[in-house]
Design an enzyme around this catalytic site. Structure first.
Site, PDB file in Angstrom:
ATOM      1  N   ASP A 181      23.835 -35.113-113.773  1.00  0.00           N
ATOM      2  CA  ASP A 181      25.063 -35.349-113.019  1.00  0.00           C
ATOM      3  C   ASP A 181      25.152 -36.832-112.678  1.00  0.00           C
ATOM      4  O   ASP A 181      24.149 -37.437-112.257  1.00  0.00           O
ATOM      5  CB  ASP A 181      25.053 -34.552-111.710  1.00  0.00           C
ATOM      6  CG  ASP A 181      25.920 -33.309-111.775  1.00  0.00           C
ATOM      7  OD1 ASP A 181      26.430 -33.015-112.863  1.00  0.00           O
ATOM      8  OD2 ASP A 181      26.075 -32.643-110.749  1.00  0.00           O
ATOM      9  N   ILE A 182      26.329 -37.423-112.857  1.00  0.00           N
ATOM     10  CA  ILE A 182      26.533 -38.798-112.402  1.00  0.00           C
ATOM     11  C   ILE A 182      26.594 -38.785-110.869  1.00  0.00           C
ATOM     12  O   ILE A 182      27.337 -38.003-110.272  1.00  0.00           O
ATOM     13  CB  ILE A 182      27.835 -39.384-112.980  1.00  0.00           C
ATOM     14  CG1 ILE A 182      27.773 -39.398-114.512  1.00  0.00           C
ATOM     15  CG2 ILE A 182      28.064 -40.799-112.444  1.00  0.00           C
ATOM     16  CD1 ILE A 182      29.064 -39.855-115.177  1.00  0.00           C
ATOM     17  N   ASN A 189      35.511 -42.351-108.487  1.00  0.00           N
ATOM     18  CA  ASN A 189      36.932 -42.238-108.809  1.00  0.00           C
ATOM     19  C   ASN A 189      37.809 -42.699-107.660  1.00  0.00           C
ATOM     20  O   ASN A 189      38.836 -43.359-107.863  1.00  0.00           O
ATOM     21  CB  ASN A 189      37.272 -40.784-109.176  1.00  0.00           C
ATOM     22  CG  ASN A 189      37.012 -40.467-110.645  1.00  0.00           C
ATOM     23  OD1 ASN A 189      37.051 -41.360-111.487  1.00  0.00           O
ATOM     24  ND2 ASN A 189      36.736 -39.213-110.944  1.00  0.00           N
ATOM     25  N   ASP A 198      37.328 -42.456-116.211  1.00  0.00           N
ATOM     26  CA  ASP A 198      37.259 -41.984-117.597  1.00  0.00           C
ATOM     27  C   ASP A 198      36.443 -42.938-118.454  1.00  0.00           C
ATOM     28  O   ASP A 198      35.635 -42.516-119.298  1.00  0.00           O
ATOM     29  CB  ASP A 198      38.666 -41.848-118.181  1.00  0.00           C
ATOM     30  CG  ASP A 198      39.438 -40.668-117.599  1.00  0.00           C
ATOM     31  OD1 ASP A 198      38.804 -39.831-116.930  1.00  0.00           O
ATOM     32  OD2 ASP A 198      40.657 -40.592-117.826  1.00  0.00           O
ATOM     33  N   GLU A 225      31.572 -34.468-114.410  1.00  0.00           N
ATOM     34  CA  GLU A 225      30.570 -35.522-114.576  1.00  0.00           C
ATOM     35  C   GLU A 225      29.206 -34.966-114.988  1.00  0.00           C
ATOM     36  O   GLU A 225      28.198 -35.651-114.895  1.00  0.00           O
ATOM     37  CB  GLU A 225      30.415 -36.324-113.276  1.00  0.00           C
ATOM     38  CG  GLU A 225      29.804 -35.575-112.111  1.00  0.00           C
ATOM     39  CD  GLU A 225      30.816 -34.797-111.274  1.00  0.00           C
ATOM     40  OE1 GLU A 225      30.535 -34.562-110.090  1.00  0.00           O
ATOM     41  OE2 GLU A 225      31.893 -34.440-111.791  1.00  0.00           O
TER      42      GLU A 225
END
Length: 310
Positions: A181-182, A189, A198, A225
């Site tokens: 996971d980011i 965002n 993106d 993500e």
């Protein structure tokens, strides 16, 4: 309604005015009794050069020749009408797709007396069919590809995972999985905007895809993500090394993250698992185990790797 004319020349004129090329072969001699003059315009071979079936066979592309001849002979000997598609060679060395529609004229005892049929130029049809097949392949490839990051999507991941799970169970080889996971991507965002988000996903996908570099390794975006690396024939230590390489390459990419609580750069939390599947092991249970490790990595500070044998 007027009765059909009795003059055979009328029928010949009709046959020779169509694009379909009529022909007749005598079964006993295997010689052409007739072939329409249109053959010269289509293939360039003179009408009087079609003497025997050997001339026909020699003018079939070598890749199609044997199977076409074998099929037509077998069908004819059984007295079965048939069709055959093949590439015919022209007099100047080009190729034309031909469809031969064959009717078997039989003797009273059922044995072949003659073959009569028509040759049709189906080159344009073949081009259209090939284009449709190519489009189908492209659409199929797209259906397995994440449109944003261009790595595999969840559908591809699920398909390959099932295949590799079965292969690992049969061969008793280890199968490893890294779930990622980011970190703080929603905050990313919010701070940088969705277009930049993106772009970030695309950069991360490239880094992960580079880390899973062997032929059978798979990098997939599972959604949002979250990403996965599927590593066939990979033990626990090697899987940990791949995860560390991902972390290192991502740090080297230095993607700015103005809203992260753990780094100035984009980072990932990772869960790693390795298993040699047995008959009683379950692939979904394995994924859940690795997923729990991912959440352990997130809940214990992020930007870290949690894992080992499942």
């Amino acid at each position: 309604m007027n009765p059909l004319p009795n003059d055979p020349n009328v029928y010949r004129t009709l046959l020779e005015s169509t694009k379909a090329i009529p022909w007749k072969i005598d079964w006993a001699t295997m010689e052409f009794a007739y072939i329409g003059p249109q053959i010269e315009q289509l293939l360039g071979w003179r009408q009087d050069s079609w003497k025997t079936v050997n001339d026909w066979a020699a003018r079939i592309h070598e890749d199609d020749r044997q199977k076409t001849v074998d099929f037509c002979v077998a069908q004819s000997m059984q007295g079965a009408d048939h069709e055959a598609d093949y590439r015919a060679l022209t007099a100047d060395g080009e190729m034309v797709w031909i469809r031969d529609v064959v009717h078997v004229v039989r003797n009273p005892d059922g044995s072949p007396q003659a073959l009569v049929g028509f040759m049709f130029d189906i080159s344009e049809r073949k081009k259209a069919e090939d284009k449709i097949l190519q489009l189908q392949k492209e659409l199929e490839a797209l259906s397995y590809q994440d449109s944003l990051t261009m790595v595999a999507n969840r559908r591809m991941f699920d398909t390959i995972l099932e295949m590799e799970w079965t292969k690992a169970r049969v061969t008793a080889q280890p199968l490893s999985l890294v779930l990622l996971d980011i970190d703080f991507f929603k905050a990313y965002n919010d701070r940088h905007g969705h277009p930049q988000g993106d772009a970030c996903l695309r950069q991360v996908a490239r880094v992960l895809d580079e880390s899973a570099s062997r032929t059978r390794d798979l990098c997939a975006r599972l959604g949002g993500e979250e990403f996965a690396l599927l590593l066939p024939a990979t033990g626990a230590l090697a899987a940990q090394e791949v995860a560390r390489r991902c972390r290192k390459l991502l740090a080297q990419a230095a993607i700015p993250h103005g809203a992260s609580m753990v780094s100035d750069w984009v980072s990932c939390s990772m869960g790693v698992g390795t298993i040699v599947p047995g008959a009683h092991d379950n692939v979904r249970a394995f994924i859940e185990t690795v997923d729990r490790r991912l959440y352990d990595a997130k809940n214990t500070g992020r930007d870290r790797i949690v894992g080992g044998p499942a």
